[in-house]
Each structure stands twice: as C-alpha cells, then as structure tokens.
Write an enzyme that holds these catalytic residues in place. Structure first.
Site, short mmCIF file in Angstrom:
data_model
loop_
_atom_site.label_atom_id
_atom_site.label_comp_id
_atom_site.label_asym_id
_atom_site.label_seq_id
_atom_site.Cartn_x
_atom_site.Cartn_y
_atom_site.Cartn_z
N LYS A 51 33.66 26.58 10.69
CA LYS A 51 34.87 27.26 10.09
C LYS A 51 36.16 26.79 10.55
O LYS A 51 36.98 27.15 9.62
CB LYS A 51 34.74 28.66 10.54
CG LYS A 51 33.49 29.53 10.48
CD LYS A 51 33.62 31.09 11.19
CE LYS A 51 31.89 31.52 11.26
NZ LYS A 51 31.76 32.28 12.50
N GLY A 52 36.23 26.11 11.41
CA GLY A 52 37.61 25.60 11.92
C GLY A 52 38.46 24.90 10.91
O GLY A 52 39.51 24.95 11.30
N GLU A 108 37.90 17.63 8.97
CA GLU A 108 38.03 18.32 10.33
C GLU A 108 39.11 19.05 10.88
O GLU A 108 40.07 18.37 10.91
CB GLU A 108 36.96 17.43 11.25
CG GLU A 108 35.69 17.72 11.22
CD GLU A 108 34.98 19.05 11.83
OE1 GLU A 108 35.87 20.09 11.85
OE2 GLU A 108 33.69 19.06 12.32
N ASP A 112 36.22 16.46 19.07
CA ASP A 112 35.88 16.64 20.66
C ASP A 112 35.05 15.67 21.56
O ASP A 112 35.56 14.65 21.58
CB ASP A 112 35.29 18.19 20.91
CG ASP A 112 35.79 18.74 22.10
OD1 ASP A 112 35.75 18.04 23.27
OD2 ASP A 112 36.43 19.86 21.97
N LYS A 140 40.39 14.55 20.80
CA LYS A 140 40.74 14.61 22.29
C LYS A 140 40.10 13.24 22.71
O LYS A 140 38.88 13.23 23.11
CB LYS A 140 39.87 15.83 22.81
CG LYS A 140 40.73 17.22 22.61
CD LYS A 140 39.65 18.37 23.41
CE LYS A 140 40.40 19.65 23.13
NZ LYS A 140 39.45 20.53 23.87
N PHE A 161 41.72 23.44 26.57
CA PHE A 161 41.42 24.23 25.69
C PHE A 161 42.26 24.74 24.83
O PHE A 161 43.26 25.52 25.13
CB PHE A 161 40.74 25.49 26.53
CG PHE A 161 39.70 26.17 25.65
CD1 PHE A 161 39.86 26.67 24.43
CD2 PHE A 161 38.56 26.63 26.47
CE1 PHE A 161 38.84 27.23 23.74
CE2 PHE A 161 37.54 27.36 25.76
CZ PHE A 161 37.66 27.59 24.51
N VAL A 162 42.25 24.35 23.59
CA VAL A 162 43.13 24.66 22.47
C VAL A 162 42.76 25.56 21.39
O VAL A 162 41.61 25.58 21.03
CB VAL A 162 43.83 23.46 21.93
CG1 VAL A 162 44.63 22.81 22.81
CG2 VAL A 162 42.68 22.55 21.11
N ASP A 168 38.99 28.60 17.45
CA ASP A 168 38.86 29.64 18.35
C ASP A 168 38.48 29.61 19.40
O ASP A 168 38.09 28.50 19.81
CB ASP A 168 37.69 30.43 17.31
CG ASP A 168 36.36 29.76 17.64
OD1 ASP A 168 36.22 28.72 17.64
OD2 ASP A 168 35.53 30.67 18.08
#
Ligand code: PRP
Length: 189
Positions: A51-52, A108, A112, A140, A161-162, A168
């Site tokens: 969903k990002g 996207e 990560d 990242k 952690f973003v 989310d």
C-alpha cells in the site's frame, strides 16, 4: 509546513521531519521530468506496489506531462512467518494488465533491503515486458541486502524508522504529508 497532527498521529510521535512536503514535491517534479524525457511519445504502464506506494503514485503520475500512462497495482507480502524481507514473496493481489510488449515502470515508496523489488523485477520481467524500470521515492543504502537497479530515485536516507507519505507503522501515519522519523516511545511500548 502543516502541523504534526494529521489523522491519528500525535504531535510527539514524530521525532523529526526528514523530508518536508515541499522537498518531496520538488523531487517528484525532477523525477517526472526525467521520466517524461525518457518516455515521450510512448505509452507507459505504471505499476504501484500496495500500500505504501499510493501517495508517490498519485503525485508522480499527475506530474507527468508528456507521457501517456495507465496504472495498475500489485500487493505482495513476505512469505511465511511474517518476518519482513525474507526475499520470498507471495502475491496478494496480482496485476489486471497483460505486460506483453509493454513499457513498465514500477513505482515504490521505499527500498529497504531491496528484496521485495528484486523479486518483483524478475517476476515482471518474465511476463514479456518490452522494458522495465523502477522509480522509488526513498532508499536506505545501509539496509541493502541486494543491489537493485533503480533508474529514478528520490532520496537516499539513513537507516532509521521512517513513516509518512505512504509509509506506515502498524498501519498508522501513512497520510502524513511529510516523511518523518518515528519517536522510539511509539515502537518501544
Ligand atoms: C514496504 C515497501 C516495499 C518494501 C520494501 O512495504 O512499500 O514494498 O516494504 O522493503 P524491502 O526493500 O526490505 O523488501 P510493506 O511490506 O511494509 O507493505 P506496505 O507497502 O503495505 O506498507
């Protein structure tokens, strides 16, 4: 900039703003100009990874001025125990579109470990695409487990952690208009 309180986010939940709404928008302008230059006169299928990617898909696609686009979506999940980024991916929602002979751009929110995208690229390449490239808002580099060839990249960010702008934590914070680091008290409880 807007207040930190958007939706269910509490003001103290965000430690600091990493990328403002304005920085994101300006970067998307640059990415859209590059995509337009590369695909002018062609028809491009944008594939968003749920969903990002919904925010970057919505904003990036609307900034394309010279490329004819259509849109499709996939939902994937790491297979098995729920451990993230195992590299083995399960398709939760497949594409509606046939990719044969199409110019395809995967959209996207974040890379990560790179494992999701790496799997996705080989999966989509096997469907007879004419061309396949990737546009990602965030990456990242310190978290990379595999190298992924990304043609259009927004920002390289630290391994923190973003949340926000589609990203989310426990399904919260996706609607923040900026990308921020999550305060430790949120995930240490
Ligand atoms: C995020 C993101 C990528 C993936 C990147 O999705 O949208 O798809 O993780 O991680 P990787 O490079 O380590 O493979 P997530 O699984 O959190 O689902 P969501 O988009 O629904 O939030």
């Amino acid at each position: 900039m807007r207040s930190y309180s958007v939706g269910s986010a509490k003001p103290n939940d965000i430690h600091h703003v990493l990328l403002s709404e304005e920085q994101i928008s300006a970067k998307l302008d640059e990415m859209a100009a590059a995509i337009d230059a590369d695909y002018e006169g062609k028809e491009l299928l944008l594939i968003g990874v749920l969903k990002g990617a919904v925010m970057v898909m919505a904003d990036l696609s609307r900034k394309l001025k010279h490329t004819r686009t259509s849109m499709d979506w996939m939902a994937v999940s790491s297979y098995g125990s729920g451990t993230k980024s195992s590299g083995v991916v399960r398709i939760l929602k497949d594409l509606d579109a046939d990719l044969t002979g199409r110019h395809v751009l995967i959209v996207e929110d974040i890379i990560d470990s790179g494992l999701t995208l790496s799997w996705l690229i080989s999966n989509l390449k096997s469907r007879g695409v004419e061309s396949l490239e990737v546009a990602a808002m965030l990456r990242k580099p310190e978290a990379a487990k595999v190298e992924v060839d990304v043609k259009y990249i927004g920002f390289d960010i630290p391994n923190e952690f973003v949340v926000g702008y589609g990203l989310d934590y426990a399904e919260q914070y996706r609607t923040l208009p900026y990308v921020g680091t999550l305060a430790p008290h949120v995930y240490e409880n």
